[in-house]
Design a protein around this motif. Structure first.
Motif, PDB file in Angstrom:
ATOM      1  N   GLN A 190      -9.533  15.135  17.457  1.00  0.00           N
ATOM      2  CA  GLN A 190     -10.616  15.143  18.436  1.00  0.00           C
ATOM      3  C   GLN A 190     -11.740  14.153  18.104  1.00  0.00           C
ATOM      4  O   GLN A 190     -12.442  13.685  18.988  1.00  0.00           O
ATOM      5  N   VAL A 191     -11.929  13.852  16.803  1.00  0.00           N
ATOM      6  CA  VAL A 191     -13.068  13.031  16.389  1.00  0.00           C
ATOM      7  C   VAL A 191     -12.671  12.058  15.283  1.00  0.00           C
ATOM      8  O   VAL A 191     -11.937  12.416  14.361  1.00  0.00           O
ATOM      9  N   LEU A 192     -13.178  10.829  15.385  1.00  0.00           N
ATOM     10  CA  LEU A 192     -13.114   9.873  14.286  1.00  0.00           C
ATOM     11  C   LEU A 192     -14.530   9.694  13.756  1.00  0.00           C
ATOM     12  O   LEU A 192     -15.448   9.395  14.514  1.00  0.00           O
ATOM     13  N   VAL A 193     -14.703   9.884  12.450  1.00  0.00           N
ATOM     14  CA  VAL A 193     -15.994   9.669  11.810  1.00  0.00           C
ATOM     15  C   VAL A 193     -15.902   8.418  10.946  1.00  0.00           C
ATOM     16  O   VAL A 193     -15.084   8.353  10.022  1.00  0.00           O
ATOM     17  N   ILE A 194     -16.697   7.411  11.270  1.00  0.00           N
ATOM     18  CA  ILE A 194     -16.784   6.216  10.428  1.00  0.00           C
ATOM     19  C   ILE A 194     -17.944   6.439   9.475  1.00  0.00           C
ATOM     20  O   ILE A 194     -19.109   6.398   9.874  1.00  0.00           O
ATOM     21  N   ASP A 195     -17.615   6.715   8.226  1.00  0.00           N
ATOM     22  CA  ASP A 195     -18.604   7.167   7.249  1.00  0.00           C
ATOM     23  C   ASP A 195     -18.962   6.050   6.277  1.00  0.00           C
ATOM     24  O   ASP A 195     -18.330   5.862   5.240  1.00  0.00           O
ATOM     25  N   GLY A 196     -19.985   5.243   6.644  1.00  0.00           N
ATOM     26  CA  GLY A 196     -20.437   4.162   5.779  1.00  0.00           C
ATOM     27  C   GLY A 196     -19.444   3.034   5.631  1.00  0.00           C
ATOM     28  O   GLY A 196     -19.497   2.277   4.653  1.00  0.00           O
ATOM     29  N   PHE A 197     -18.555   2.863   6.594  1.00  0.00           N
ATOM     30  CA  PHE A 197     -17.501   1.841   6.538  1.00  0.00           C
ATOM     31  C   PHE A 197     -17.821   0.764   7.562  1.00  0.00           C
ATOM     32  O   PHE A 197     -18.047   1.053   8.738  1.00  0.00           O
ATOM     33  N   HIS A 198     -17.845  -0.507   7.115  1.00  0.00           N
ATOM     34  CA  HIS A 198     -18.153  -1.605   8.028  1.00  0.00           C
ATOM     35  C   HIS A 198     -16.930  -1.973   8.853  1.00  0.00           C
ATOM     36  O   HIS A 198     -15.842  -2.199   8.312  1.00  0.00           O
ATOM     37  N   VAL A 199     -17.117  -2.043  10.174  1.00  0.00           N
ATOM     38  CA  VAL A 199     -16.036  -2.421  11.080  1.00  0.00           C
ATOM     39  C   VAL A 199     -16.498  -3.627  11.888  1.00  0.00           C
ATOM     40  O   VAL A 199     -17.538  -3.554  12.574  1.00  0.00           O
ATOM     41  N   ASN A 200     -15.763  -4.735  11.797  1.00  0.00           N
ATOM     42  CA  ASN A 200     -16.178  -5.918  12.554  1.00  0.00           C
ATOM     43  C   ASN A 200     -15.854  -5.758  14.043  1.00  0.00           C
ATOM     44  O   ASN A 200     -15.177  -4.813  14.456  1.00  0.00           O
ATOM     45  N   HIS A 201     -16.346  -6.685  14.838  1.00  0.00           N
ATOM     46  CA  HIS A 201     -16.271  -6.559  16.292  1.00  0.00           C
ATOM     47  C   HIS A 201     -14.834  -6.471  16.798  1.00  0.00           C
ATOM     48  O   HIS A 201     -14.506  -5.621  17.628  1.00  0.00           O
ATOM     49  N   ASP A 202     -13.944  -7.361  16.314  1.00  0.00           N
ATOM     50  CA  ASP A 202     -12.559  -7.377  16.798  1.00  0.00           C
ATOM     51  C   ASP A 202     -11.847  -6.063  16.501  1.00  0.00           C
ATOM     52  O   ASP A 202     -11.140  -5.510  17.350  1.00  0.00           O
ATOM     53  N   ARG A 203     -12.031  -5.557  15.286  1.00  0.00           N
ATOM     54  CA  ARG A 203     -11.368  -4.311  14.925  1.00  0.00           C
ATOM     55  C   ARG A 203     -11.970  -3.129  15.673  1.00  0.00           C
ATOM     56  O   ARG A 203     -11.274  -2.167  15.997  1.00  0.00           O
ATOM     57  N   LEU A 204     -13.273  -3.208  15.947  1.00  0.00           N
ATOM     58  CA  LEU A 204     -13.912  -2.132  16.697  1.00  0.00           C
ATOM     59  C   LEU A 204     -13.348  -2.069  18.108  1.00  0.00           C
ATOM     60  O   LEU A 204     -13.136  -0.987  18.668  1.00  0.00           O
ATOM     61  N   GLU A 205     -13.094  -3.236  18.711  1.00  0.00           N
ATOM     62  CA  GLU A 205     -12.500  -3.268  20.050  1.00  0.00           C
ATOM     63  C   GLU A 205     -11.121  -2.627  20.048  1.00  0.00           C
ATOM     64  O   GLU A 205     -10.766  -1.865  20.948  1.00  0.00           O
ATOM     65  N   LYS A 206     -10.335  -2.932  19.023  1.00  0.00           N
ATOM     66  CA  LYS A 206      -9.003  -2.359  18.905  1.00  0.00           C
ATOM     67  C   LYS A 206      -9.082  -0.843  18.735  1.00  0.00           C
ATOM     68  O   LYS A 206      -8.319  -0.089  19.344  1.00  0.00           O
ATOM     69  N   LEU A 207     -10.029  -0.416  17.931  1.00  0.00           N
ATOM     70  CA  LEU A 207     -10.221   1.008  17.688  1.00  0.00           C
ATOM     71  C   LEU A 207     -10.710   1.708  18.955  1.00  0.00           C
ATOM     72  O   LEU A 207     -10.258   2.801  19.298  1.00  0.00           O
TER      73      LEU A 207
END
Length: 272
Positions: A52-69
């Protein structure tokens, strides 16, 4: 906090991360979660589990990967919570998926709890669907009340909706101030609950326009909700003439008590 244990969660964090505020809360609440340490593993885990939930806990995600996610989250209706050490004025960029909850460490536990709780699977008994305040107290309200609610944040909207469901009153949800004014033109309500910061028309401007066109004897009470706890914010509400003011995260007990106070006061004054 029984039902939050049904919120299946994936936490994306660095492999060398130890105990964090997030993991401490999840463990303490008994939330089932699994740790992953890269985007590909997160996507794989989200796809193969009933999450139900994804928690990004202090992890850097760049723009391209964020779009994929984001494409995976949107397709499956999975909530996203981003926990960061430093949240500045530009920390919530437009590329974040709509409905993302952004939390700064040290996190406020009710904010994280409400974010998870709003994503609980449907089908649980209403008795178990309160926010972290299961000791909600007396929830009896006039069953004939009709309440109009404006909240553009999905998580907050779900929380308010579940609280109102417990009371059994009639309510309608809209997303901005203009929709409040439009709804008030079409139907009679006993109370308005609205967020201070909304798109199209904010809470205070909505109230100003309402009283500008509504005779004193026909006005109904407004309850203003805001995450801003400064004295300036409260003073702005009081200056506009808004008597009821609650800060987020929303307390079920406070909300119900404030609804009762506002509607009983309004009813009493209208009888004289």
């Amino acid at each position: 906090m029984r039902d939050i244990r049904h919120c299946q969660t994936v936490r994306l964090t660095s492999p060398d991360t130890g105990i964090t505020d997030t993991s401490h809360c999840l463990n303490g609440w008994g939330v089932p979660y699994v740790d992953v340490h890269d985007i590909e593993s997160a996507i794989s885990k989200l796809s193969e589990t009933d999450c139900q939930v994804l928690v990004i806990d202090g992890f850097h995600v760049n723009h391209d990967r964020l779009e994929k996610l984001a494409s995976v989250l949107g397709k499956d209706g999975i909530g996203l919570v981003v926990v960061k050490d430093d949240i500045g004025p530009d920390a919530n960029p437009g590329e974040l998926p709509q409905g993302t909850t952004l939390l700064q460490t040290p996190i406020r536990k009710p904010h994280l709890f409400n974010s998870l709780h709003a994503r609980l699977p449907a089908g649980y008994e209403k008795a178990n669907t309160a926010t972290p305040m299961e000791d909600i107290g007396d929830i009896s309200l006039n069953p004939n009340l009709r309440v109009l609610v404006a909240e553009d944040n999905r998580i907050n909207s779900v929380i308010i909706e579940r609280i109102l469901e417990l009371t059994g009153i009639d309510y309608q949800l809209v997303e901005n101030g203009q929709e409040i004014l439009d709804s008030l033109d079409k139907r009679a309500y006993d109370l308005v609950i609205l967020d201070m910061q909304m798109p199209v028309l904010d809470g205070i401007e909505t109230y100003k326009r309402y009283i500008r066109h509504c005779p004193d004897e026909e006005r109904i009470p407004f309850i203003m909700l805001t995450a801003n706890t400064t004295s300036e914010t409260r003073e702005a509400c009081e200056k506009a003439g808004i008597a009821y003011f609650l800060t987020k995260p929303i307390s079920a007990r406070q909300l119900v008590n404030t609804i009762r106070e506002a509607t009983e006061t309004s009813s009493g004054s209208s009888e004289h």
